[in-house]
Write an enzyme that holds these catalytic residues in place. Structure first.
Site, mmCIF file in Angstrom:
data_model
loop_
_atom_site.group_PDB
_atom_site.id
_atom_site.type_symbol
_atom_site.label_atom_id
_atom_site.label_comp_id
_atom_site.label_asym_id
_atom_site.label_seq_id
_atom_site.Cartn_x
_atom_site.Cartn_y
_atom_site.Cartn_z
ATOM 1 N N GLU A 120 0.789 -1.225 0.000
ATOM 2 C CA GLU A 120 0.000 0.000 0.000
ATOM 3 C C GLU A 120 0.827 1.284 0.000
ATOM 4 O O GLU A 120 0.401 2.282 -0.575
ATOM 5 C CB GLU A 120 -0.936 0.000 1.224
ATOM 6 C CG GLU A 120 -1.950 -1.125 1.230
ATOM 7 C CD GLU A 120 -2.856 -1.074 0.011
ATOM 8 O OE1 GLU A 120 -3.475 -0.013 -0.219
ATOM 9 O OE2 GLU A 120 -2.936 -2.081 -0.704
ATOM 10 N N SER A 170 -38.624 13.897 -11.966
ATOM 11 C CA SER A 170 -40.086 13.803 -12.046
ATOM 12 C C SER A 170 -40.699 12.843 -11.035
ATOM 13 O O SER A 170 -41.915 12.838 -10.864
ATOM 14 C CB SER A 170 -40.502 13.387 -13.466
ATOM 15 O OG SER A 170 -40.197 14.409 -14.393
#
Length: 720
Positions: free
Chosen positions: A137, A404
């Site tokens: 990492e 909507s």
């Protein structure tokens, strides 16, 4: 009198105007000379810095760079300020609770709480686990100050050379900042916040403290958060006791825990572990000889058949437990939830599959789904395509424009104030403070009734209704249903303000249950460590409250039924029961929604992108409606589905119920449609449905013997 005149004359003599004028002139002249002298001295001083030629060019560029850099730094600081607000909370404390979660039937489905935090001190975590983490990492973790510029540029170069993402550029500190404080939105603002929060972490914690937080907070798949929880889930041992091979397998999970989780794909996980071992050699942490044994003897996980962790649901349910148990004195709890694991699994599978099939062509990378019963009991929560990639819950936390799908709230308000399903409104130009809406298909269609206007999702009519009945009244109804974020605006009727999918779905339950507002809930029962019941929803939970007249709800449902049968929601139509709902698409196709319900379930679906980029024409009527249809088809396992208020039963349901009535005289035939419902149908349609129902009811059962004889005669005829 003489005295007064003498005094007055003496006062006049006190001011010598000529002397005052002379003093002012001399003072100004002196100040001017002093200023000229200072300016000359400054000019002489700065003359030493005068440069010409190439030096002047460099100086000008440096000066401009400094100016722009200062402005840029100020801008970046403005962007970062909201992020620092997050650090004011007690973010290090995961709470005192340790909760075991059960499904609605009492089966354990996962855990949350302190069990996945500071279980093991850093100095007791094996060295090979730490080296595997750093090698994979962030190899320069102990050298940089939170942001590894060298590592970032190296990752950019490698990704460019491979024409794909093969390396990540974020340091461990940046990853921790993202996990602790930020959402997964892929925006410049978020990256700036991440960088500044990384610096904040480096300033407030030691390197070992940051590494410990990372090891405790990283998601490792299978519902495990932190390396200690992961070691117990996969290997049934403490992290203190993991071998080199096991540590490599765990370190391989940081990048994509769902993809490399060993209980899902063990060969893939072992291949990833081999990459981690190679990284440890490349970083100089171990030699080839030291990793040789780990390569020959890869890690083996404990057998957990059919393991499944509904993580998005558990995260939301844990928040609910924290609210419920805030005044309790028990910290080790078991919670029976409302989840239906089969529905949850299928919901996640539906979302994942739909995205895999359409992500590239439709340029959409995320979706969410919420399903609940009409009383608010939440059966499934899907907060994204993959919990391993992102733990951000888009179903409960993301605010997105409903488009909507917000219109039913406007239409309901109109029905309350004198309109009905047959009221005529003109689809034409309308203006509000200089703004005017446009329809999706462009142009205007003239006069039409409300039912057709909602089915076709006409924007101008929705805006006209909101202006006619009053936007404040619409907001009042929305608040009754638990939606707290909508705000008063000209385009409010078109869903211009973000809402969460969970709140929006809960709002639609009032349509499915006849006008009762509900609060969505996920906890049925809480028990303490002594197995004593300390909370039940039936006794202490909020009850549905009637907030709308049933007649108005029935009229609205008739129109929402038309959306599915003859409008924009055609892909949501079910072949076995009546369905109603509404599509929603926000501006530039950024969000697609379908909110719908049957007599049993209310379900909402959303598709969009975390970075708010437009999709390739994803509308509520395509992917969201299709996902809704697939889920609802699976969810209804019996034809015995309650009737939607205001809508007739589906012909298939009538057929099934009449069949049962014929087989068992004690079974009641379907009830006739209520008077309120019949008023919403045309007289001709109503008569046809009644006739069909009567014919099915009066039909005589088939003579089995004659049917068998007919089948035999048919086969003989075919043989000939």
């Amino acid at each position: 009198m003489r005295d007064w005149n003498s005094l007055k004359n003496s006062k006049k003599r006190l001011i010598n105007w000529l002397a005052l004028d002379s003093w002012l002139d001399s003072s100004l002249s002196s100040i001017s000379e002093d200023f000229k002298r200072v300016w000359a001295n400054l000019s002489d001083f700065f003359g030493y810095f005068h440069v010409t030629g190439i030096k002047r060019v460099i100086t000008e560029f440096a000066s401009e760079g400094f100016t722009l850099g200062t402005l840029g730094l100020a801008f970046v600081l403005i962007l970062a300020m909201p992020a620092f607000e997050e650090t004011k909370n007690n973010w290090r404390d995961p709470g005192k609770l340790s909760v075991t979660f059960l499904d609605r039937f009492g089966n354990e489905i996962g855990k949350r709480g302190i069990l996945h935090d500071d279980a093991v001190p850093l100095d007791e975590i094996p060295e090979h686990m730490i080296k595997a983490t750093l090698a994979t990492e962030d190899r320069r973790f102990y050298e940089h100050f939170g942001i590894d510029f060298y590592g970032t540029f190296r990752a950019i170069f490698e990704n460019f050379r491979a024409n794909t993402v093969v390396q990540g550029g974020s340091s461990i500190t940046q990853q921790l900042a993202k996990n602790l404080f930020l959402s997964p939105e892929q925006t410049l603002e978020r990256k700036v916040k991440e960088a500044f929060l990384a610096l904040w972490l480096e300033f407030h914690f030691s390197k070992d403290g940051i590494l410990k937080l990372y090891l405790d907070r990283a998601y490792m798949g299978a519902g495990a958060i932190g390396v200690e929880a992961a070691a117990r889930v996969y290997f049934d041992k403490s992290i203190r006791d993991v071998t080199l091979a096991e540590a490599a397998m765990l370190a391989g999970l940081y990048k994509a825990p769902s993809k490399f989780a060993p209980h899902i794909n063990l060969p893939n996980s072992r291949a990833r572990a081999n990459e981690v071992l190679a990284n440890m050699v490349e970083a100089g942490f171990l030699t080839e000889g030291q990793i040789h044994g780990a390569r020959l003897n890869p890690a083996t996980i404990v057998d957990k058949p059919n393991f499944y962790s509904p993580d998005y649901y558990l995260d939301w349910a844990f928040e609910e437990v924290q609210r419920i148990a805030i005044d309790k004195e028990d910290y080790v709890l078991s919670a029976r939830t409302t989840i239906d694991i089969n529905l949850q699994k299928f919901a996640q599978s539906t979302i994942t599959t739909m995205l895999k099939q359409n992500a590239r062509s439709k340029r959409v990378d995320q979706a969410a789904l919420v399903a609940m019963e009409t009383d608010g009991a939440v059966r499934a929560v899907v907060g994204g395509k993959d919990y391993g990639d992102s733990q951000f819950n888009r179903a409960t936390k993301a605010l997105r424009q409903p488009g909507s799908s917000f219109k039913p709230y406007v239409y309901l308000t109109a029905l309350q104030h004198g309109y009905n399903t047959s009221s005529r409104v003109v689809d034409g130009y309308v203006s509000c403070n200089g703004w005017s809406p446009k329809n999706y298909s462009g142009g205007f269609r003239g006069g039409m009734d409300l039912s057709r206007a909602l089915a076709k999702s006409i924007n101008t009519i929705a805006v006209k209704l909101s202006l006619s009945v009053g936007r404040d009244k619409v907001l009042e109804n929305v608040r009754k249903l638990g939606l707290t974020t909508p705000r008063r605006s000209c385009s409010m009727a078109l869903g211009d303000t973000g809402v969460t999918l969970l709140q929006h779905t809960a709002g639609y339950t009032a349509f499915a249950n006849g006008g009762k507002a509900v609060i969505p809930y996920g906890i049925l029962e809480l028990r303490n460590s002594s197995d004593e019941v300390i909370y039940t929803h039936d006794k202490e939970g909020p009850k549905p409250k009637q907030v709308f007249d049933r007649e108005h709800i029935e009229q609205l449902n008739f129109m929402l039924g038309q959306v599915v049968t003859a409008g924009t929601g055609g892909r949501a139509r079910l072949g076995f029961t009546t369905a109603a709902g509404k599509t929603g698409t926000s501006s530039s196709y950024k969000d697609g929604w379908f909110m719908g319900f049957t007599g049993q379930y209310v379900t909402g679906t959303w598709f969009g992108n975390d970075n708010f980029l437009p999709t390739n024409k994803v509308t509520g009527g395509n992917l969201p409606a299709m996902a809704w249809n697939q889920f609802m088809t699976f969810a209804h396992s019996t034809p015995n589905i309650p009737q939607i208020p205001g809508l007739p039963l589906h012909p298939k349901q009538i057929e099934n119920m009449n069949s049962l009535a014929n087989e068992n005289p004690n079974t009641k035939a379907p009830k006739k449609t209520s008077k309120a419902s019949s008023r919403l149908l045309s007289q001709r349609t109503y008569k046809v449905l009644v006739t069909i129902s009567r014919l099915l009811k009066d039909a005589k059962p088939l003579d089995r013997s004659s049917q068998n004889k007919q089948n035999t005669d048919t086969k003989l005829a075919e043989t000939r």
